[in-house]
Scaffold this motif. Structure first.
Motif, short mmCIF file in Angstrom:
data_model
loop_
_atom_site.label_atom_id
_atom_site.label_comp_id
_atom_site.label_asym_id
_atom_site.label_seq_id
_atom_site.Cartn_x
_atom_site.Cartn_y
_atom_site.Cartn_z
N THR A 64 92.00 95.02 50.06
CA THR A 64 90.86 94.18 50.47
C THR A 64 90.50 93.17 49.39
O THR A 64 90.29 91.98 49.69
CB THR A 64 89.64 95.07 50.79
OG1 THR A 64 89.99 95.95 51.85
CG2 THR A 64 88.44 94.24 51.19
N VAL A 65 90.44 93.61 48.15
CA VAL A 65 90.11 92.70 47.04
C VAL A 65 91.18 91.61 46.92
O VAL A 65 90.87 90.43 46.74
CB VAL A 65 89.94 93.48 45.72
CG1 VAL A 65 89.92 92.54 44.52
CG2 VAL A 65 88.68 94.32 45.76
N LEU A 66 92.44 92.00 47.03
CA LEU A 66 93.52 91.03 46.92
C LEU A 66 93.49 90.02 48.06
O LEU A 66 93.71 88.82 47.85
CB LEU A 66 94.87 91.75 46.87
CG LEU A 66 95.07 92.63 45.62
CD1 LEU A 66 96.29 93.52 45.80
CD2 LEU A 66 95.19 91.78 44.38
N ARG A 67 93.19 90.47 49.26
CA ARG A 67 93.10 89.55 50.41
C ARG A 67 91.91 88.60 50.26
O ARG A 67 92.02 87.42 50.58
CB ARG A 67 93.00 90.33 51.71
CG ARG A 67 94.31 90.96 52.12
CD ARG A 67 94.22 91.64 53.48
NE ARG A 67 95.42 92.40 53.74
CZ ARG A 67 95.51 93.72 53.71
NH1 ARG A 67 94.43 94.46 53.47
NH2 ARG A 67 96.64 94.33 53.94
N LEU A 68 90.78 89.12 49.77
CA LEU A 68 89.62 88.24 49.53
C LEU A 68 89.95 87.19 48.47
O LEU A 68 89.57 86.02 48.60
CB LEU A 68 88.40 89.06 49.12
CG LEU A 68 87.75 89.88 50.23
CD1 LEU A 68 86.68 90.79 49.65
CD2 LEU A 68 87.15 88.96 51.29
N GLY A 69 90.65 87.61 47.42
CA GLY A 69 91.06 86.67 46.39
C GLY A 69 92.01 85.61 46.95
O GLY A 69 91.92 84.43 46.60
N ALA A 70 92.91 86.03 47.82
CA ALA A 70 93.83 85.07 48.45
C ALA A 70 93.05 84.08 49.31
O ALA A 70 93.37 82.88 49.33
CB ALA A 70 94.87 85.80 49.29
N ALA A 71 92.02 84.56 49.99
CA ALA A 71 91.19 83.65 50.80
C ALA A 71 90.50 82.61 49.92
O ALA A 71 90.42 81.43 50.27
CB ALA A 71 90.16 84.46 51.60
N VAL A 72 90.02 83.05 48.75
CA VAL A 72 89.40 82.11 47.80
C VAL A 72 90.44 81.08 47.35
O VAL A 72 90.14 79.87 47.28
CB VAL A 72 88.79 82.87 46.60
CG1 VAL A 72 88.37 81.91 45.50
CG2 VAL A 72 87.62 83.73 47.05
N ASP A 73 91.64 81.53 47.05
CA ASP A 73 92.70 80.61 46.64
C ASP A 73 93.06 79.62 47.75
O ASP A 73 93.29 78.44 47.48
CB ASP A 73 93.96 81.38 46.21
CG ASP A 73 93.79 82.06 44.86
OD1 ASP A 73 93.06 81.51 44.01
OD2 ASP A 73 94.40 83.12 44.66
N LEU A 74 93.11 80.10 49.00
CA LEU A 74 93.42 79.20 50.11
C LEU A 74 92.31 78.17 50.33
O LEU A 74 92.59 77.00 50.61
CB LEU A 74 93.69 80.00 51.39
CG LEU A 74 94.97 80.83 51.35
CD1 LEU A 74 95.04 81.74 52.57
CD2 LEU A 74 96.20 79.94 51.25
N LEU A 75 91.07 78.59 50.17
CA LEU A 75 89.95 77.65 50.25
C LEU A 75 90.04 76.62 49.13
O LEU A 75 89.84 75.42 49.35
CB LEU A 75 88.62 78.41 50.18
CG LEU A 75 87.36 77.56 50.26
CD1 LEU A 75 87.30 76.80 51.58
CD2 LEU A 75 86.14 78.44 50.09
N HIS A 76 90.39 77.09 47.96
CA HIS A 76 90.56 76.17 46.83
C HIS A 76 91.69 75.17 47.10
O HIS A 76 91.55 73.97 46.83
CB HIS A 76 90.83 76.96 45.55
CG HIS A 76 91.03 76.09 44.36
ND1 HIS A 76 90.00 75.38 43.78
CD2 HIS A 76 92.13 75.80 43.65
CE1 HIS A 76 90.48 74.69 42.76
NE2 HIS A 76 91.78 74.93 42.65
N ALA A 77 92.80 75.65 47.65
CA ALA A 77 93.92 74.76 47.99
C ALA A 77 93.48 73.71 49.01
O ALA A 77 93.90 72.55 48.92
CB ALA A 77 95.10 75.56 48.51
N ALA A 78 92.64 74.11 49.95
CA ALA A 78 92.16 73.15 50.95
C ALA A 78 91.29 72.07 50.30
O ALA A 78 91.40 70.89 50.65
CB ALA A 78 91.37 73.88 52.03
#
Length: 115
Positions: A64-78
């Motif tokens: 869960t923590v890793l997926r949330l971090g990935a979501a933050v990274d994807l938002l940052h990439a956007a």
């Protein structure tokens, strides 16, 4: 001993520390131009975010923590994609950072699948 699953957060921590401590040097290396005060400030904030996320990933590498971090990274990439499209001064650093964010998100998602 550092396991392969710990390499990514340690690399993120290193990158974040570098952005916090030497944002001007990092930006000059990427763009070939001296960094403005606002650019240095933005890079310090982003570096702090990377360092914080790395600490969380090291302390609690749950799926869960890793997926949330990935979501933050994807938002940052956007947001980086928006900067590439609309902010000429930020075009090259945003392209580099956005690519890095995508790589980190992919790594976090792959790590989450193995947990």
């Amino acid at each position: 001993m550092t396991t392969p699953l710990r390499i990514q957060p340690l690399a993120r921590l290193t990158w974040g520390t570098l952005l916090v401590t030497a944002p001007g040097a990092v930006l000059q290396m990427i763009t070939g131009r001296p960094a403005t005060a606002s650019q240095r400030w933005v890079l310090r904030v982003l570096g702090g975010r990377h360092a914080l996320q790395a600490g969380i990933d090291l302390a609690r590498p749950t799926p869960t923590v890793l997926r949330l971090g990935a979501a933050v990274d994807l938002l940052h990439a956007a947001t980086c994609a928006g900067a590439v499209a609309f902010l000429p001064l930020w075009r090259r650093p945003a392209a580099v950072d956005g690519t890095g964010a995508l790589v980190l998100a992919a790594g976090a998602l792959a790590h989450a699948r193995t947990r």
